[in-house]
Write a protein that holds these residues in place. Sequence first.
Motif, short mmCIF file in Angstrom:
data_model
loop_
_atom_site.label_atom_id
_atom_site.label_comp_id
_atom_site.label_asym_id
_atom_site.label_seq_id
_atom_site.Cartn_x
_atom_site.Cartn_y
_atom_site.Cartn_z
N VAL A 246 0.86 -1.18 0.00
CA VAL A 246 0.00 0.00 0.00
C VAL A 246 0.89 1.23 0.00
O VAL A 246 1.78 1.38 0.86
CB VAL A 246 -0.92 0.04 1.24
N ASP A 247 0.68 2.13 -0.98
CA ASP A 247 1.41 3.40 -1.00
C ASP A 247 0.70 4.40 -0.11
O ASP A 247 -0.45 4.79 -0.35
CB ASP A 247 1.52 3.94 -2.43
N LEU A 248 1.39 4.82 0.94
CA LEU A 248 0.82 5.76 1.91
C LEU A 248 1.20 7.20 1.60
O LEU A 248 0.86 8.11 2.36
CB LEU A 248 1.28 5.38 3.32
N LYS A 249 1.97 7.39 0.53
CA LYS A 249 2.39 8.72 0.05
C LYS A 249 3.08 9.49 1.17
O LYS A 249 3.88 8.94 1.91
CB LYS A 249 1.18 9.45 -0.54
N ASP A 250 2.78 10.80 1.29
CA ASP A 250 3.43 11.61 2.34
C ASP A 250 2.61 11.51 3.62
O ASP A 250 2.01 12.47 4.10
CB ASP A 250 3.59 13.06 1.89
N LEU A 251 2.64 10.34 4.20
CA LEU A 251 1.78 9.98 5.32
C LEU A 251 1.90 10.92 6.51
O LEU A 251 0.91 11.29 7.14
CB LEU A 251 2.13 8.55 5.75
N THR A 252 3.11 11.35 6.81
CA THR A 252 3.34 12.08 8.06
C THR A 252 2.93 13.55 7.99
O THR A 252 2.73 14.18 9.04
CB THR A 252 4.81 11.99 8.47
N LYS A 253 2.82 14.12 6.79
CA LYS A 253 2.36 15.51 6.63
C LYS A 253 3.14 16.49 7.51
O LYS A 253 2.59 17.40 8.11
CB LYS A 253 0.87 15.62 6.96
N GLY A 254 4.46 16.29 7.58
CA GLY A 254 5.30 17.23 8.33
C GLY A 254 5.44 16.91 9.80
O GLY A 254 6.12 17.64 10.53
N GLU A 255 4.82 15.82 10.28
CA GLU A 255 4.96 15.40 11.68
C GLU A 255 5.49 13.98 11.71
O GLU A 255 4.92 13.07 11.09
CB GLU A 255 3.61 15.42 12.41
N ALA A 256 6.58 13.77 12.41
CA ALA A 256 7.15 12.43 12.51
C ALA A 256 6.15 11.48 13.17
O ALA A 256 5.33 11.91 13.99
CB ALA A 256 8.45 12.46 13.29
N GLY A 257 6.21 10.22 12.81
CA GLY A 257 5.27 9.28 13.40
C GLY A 257 5.75 7.85 13.30
O GLY A 257 6.83 7.56 12.76
N SER A 258 4.93 6.93 13.80
CA SER A 258 5.20 5.49 13.75
C SER A 258 3.92 4.77 13.38
O SER A 258 2.84 5.15 13.84
CB SER A 258 5.71 5.00 15.11
N LEU A 259 4.05 3.73 12.56
CA LEU A 259 2.87 3.01 12.11
C LEU A 259 2.56 1.87 13.09
O LEU A 259 3.46 1.13 13.51
CB LEU A 259 3.10 2.45 10.72
N VAL A 260 1.28 1.73 13.42
CA VAL A 260 0.82 0.71 14.36
C VAL A 260 -0.26 -0.12 13.67
O VAL A 260 -1.29 0.42 13.25
CB VAL A 260 0.26 1.34 15.65
N LEU A 261 -0.03 -1.43 13.54
CA LEU A 261 -0.99 -2.34 12.92
C LEU A 261 -1.51 -3.29 13.99
O LEU A 261 -0.73 -4.00 14.64
CB LEU A 261 -0.33 -3.14 11.80
N THR A 262 -2.84 -3.30 14.19
CA THR A 262 -3.46 -4.16 15.20
C THR A 262 -4.64 -4.90 14.56
O THR A 262 -5.21 -4.45 13.57
CB THR A 262 -3.96 -3.34 16.40
N PRO A 263 -5.03 -6.06 15.10
CA PRO A 263 -6.15 -6.80 14.53
C PRO A 263 -7.45 -6.00 14.59
O PRO A 263 -7.75 -5.36 15.61
CB PRO A 263 -6.24 -8.06 15.40
N SER A 264 -8.22 -6.02 13.49
CA SER A 264 -9.54 -5.37 13.50
C SER A 264 -10.46 -6.06 14.49
O SER A 264 -11.29 -5.42 15.14
CB SER A 264 -10.15 -5.42 12.10
N ASP A 265 -10.30 -7.37 14.62
CA ASP A 265 -11.02 -8.16 15.61
C ASP A 265 -10.05 -8.48 16.74
O ASP A 265 -9.04 -9.14 16.53
CB ASP A 265 -11.54 -9.45 14.98
N SER A 266 -10.34 -8.02 17.91
CA SER A 266 -9.40 -8.17 19.03
C SER A 266 -9.14 -9.63 19.37
O SER A 266 -8.14 -9.95 20.03
CB SER A 266 -9.94 -7.45 20.28
N ASP A 267 -10.00 -10.54 18.92
CA ASP A 267 -9.79 -11.96 19.20
C ASP A 267 -8.92 -12.64 18.15
O ASP A 267 -8.55 -13.81 18.32
CB ASP A 267 -11.14 -12.68 19.26
N SER A 268 -8.59 -11.95 17.08
CA SER A 268 -7.79 -12.56 16.02
C SER A 268 -6.36 -12.76 16.48
O SER A 268 -5.76 -11.89 17.11
CB SER A 268 -7.81 -11.68 14.77
N ARG A 269 -5.80 -13.93 16.14
CA ARG A 269 -4.41 -14.21 16.49
C ARG A 269 -3.58 -14.48 15.23
O ARG A 269 -2.47 -15.02 15.31
CB ARG A 269 -4.32 -15.43 17.41
#
Length: 527
Positions: free
Chosen positions: A352-375
């Motif tokens: 996935v191309d996120l382009k200029d994701l940060t828009k001038g602010e540094a950040g970190s990407l966090v990926l979590t399950p959409s379903d909290s029970d998913s493993r």
Amino acid sequence: MKRTMMSLIGVAVALAAVTGVAAVAAPDGDGRDAPRGSSRLPVQRSALLCPAPTSSEVGETAYTAFAPKGAAAGADGKKGTAELRPAGTVRAAGDGAGGKDGQKGKDKGKGAADAAAGQTVAPRDTKPVVPLQEPGKPVIATTDKPDAPALVGSADGMFAPGWTVQQTTSVAAGAGRGLLGLSCTTPDTTFWFPGVSTATDRQDYVHLTNPDGVPAVVDLELHGKDGSLAGSAGEDISVPPHTTVPVLLSTLTTAPTTNASLHVVAREGRVGAAVQASDGKLGSDWLPPAADPAPSVVLPGIPKDATSVRLVALAPGESDADLKVQLATPTGLITPAGLESLHLKSGMTTAVDLKDLTKGEAGSLVLTPSDSDSRAPVTAALRVTRGKGAKQEMAFIPATRPVEKRATAADNRDRGSTLSLVAPEKGKDAKVKVTASAGSGGGTPISKTYTVKGGRSLDVEPPRPQGLKGTYALTVEPEPGSGPVYAARMLARPQGGVPAFTVQPLPDDRGSVLVPAAGQDLSVLTD
């Protein structure tokens, strides 16, 4: 004949102490899950592997070694040693001197097979490189040789816990130009590299280095958007003892693929692995291995001036994964526009191309399950670009482990370093002590404490030792009771108008292990 009697637990503990790998217990955070009666002890031996840095005639590489203070001497009373030595190289048939500027062996379908049956070239010089003299003070060595070898080595005693070596290469021109940085890797049996490419505009080599005295046998598995790519071309690669084998990934498949994931599996023995990626327009850098696949992953350290960010992810298990995508910013977690969720099909790489994701602010990407029970486990990495037009440079940010006890980044200069910290869980603030070591040529250590609010990231110019001379190391240590924290360090060293940079994730150094209480006498008996 000597005979050692110990329980299976004792064997596991002994192996963990010898290798420096915390295999006895997973990182335990605050220690609440530690077995009753167990104690945390420093590892007694660590191993590191640094791949061959570059084949460019205009490249210069710096090796910076460091071990934090605080570990006791070994059980035998010796202080210990920490050093690397040159490894041999396996050159594929017809690969002569190894090529220039990353242009080694382009013949399709021959890379792995030729490497496995190629000529082993012994190192011309076996003198130790960057041997440490004392904990808490970095040692640096440089080389500008285009045939500089891979390095293998170990540390024991007080140097073993947290021993780290940073390999930083500057290439001024050519196809491999840019700033390439890598924290030298520990040997293992499996590695994941989301974000590799076999496309015609990329030259991606995986460097396989064997630290041991017995051969290793490795399989390379490539996954594209439709599933497996490599077939049998990447199977049964032999890596001789104390030797490195570079394999051009495009030789493993006849289908050029821009976004792919590489799985390195050592079926016999163990290796260190890292991918060197060279792009005709975006320069070059090392892609470090990602953290072991897990339901949630964090990718820390996207710079604020990133002009392009590409996410490459894979669900390597038997189940698909649905993920919530969030960016941790200095003010909180946000959802990138148009990317509320991400669906990963099992065994298929998604980009996935996120382009200029940060828009001038540094950040970190966090990926979590959409379903909290998913493993369903996932692995991921980012390709980040700075600059525009002909003045672009790329770097990679793989998913990384949290800092449980301590993490270290070596090779910081008087300027150009940025430390990224992220506390990905709302309501769980992270409090972190950051220590700048003495310099390699002199200086007084200094510490500073930072608080990162839960669900936020923090980018800072790290502290510098007073009276700094040479390079120094940064040590990151969460305070007791701190929430989960992840870290990365960016080095920025412009080259003729190109915003050259490299990012190193800072996982926990696993410099200590939980040792269960002995269930029986582990003394050595002789008969």
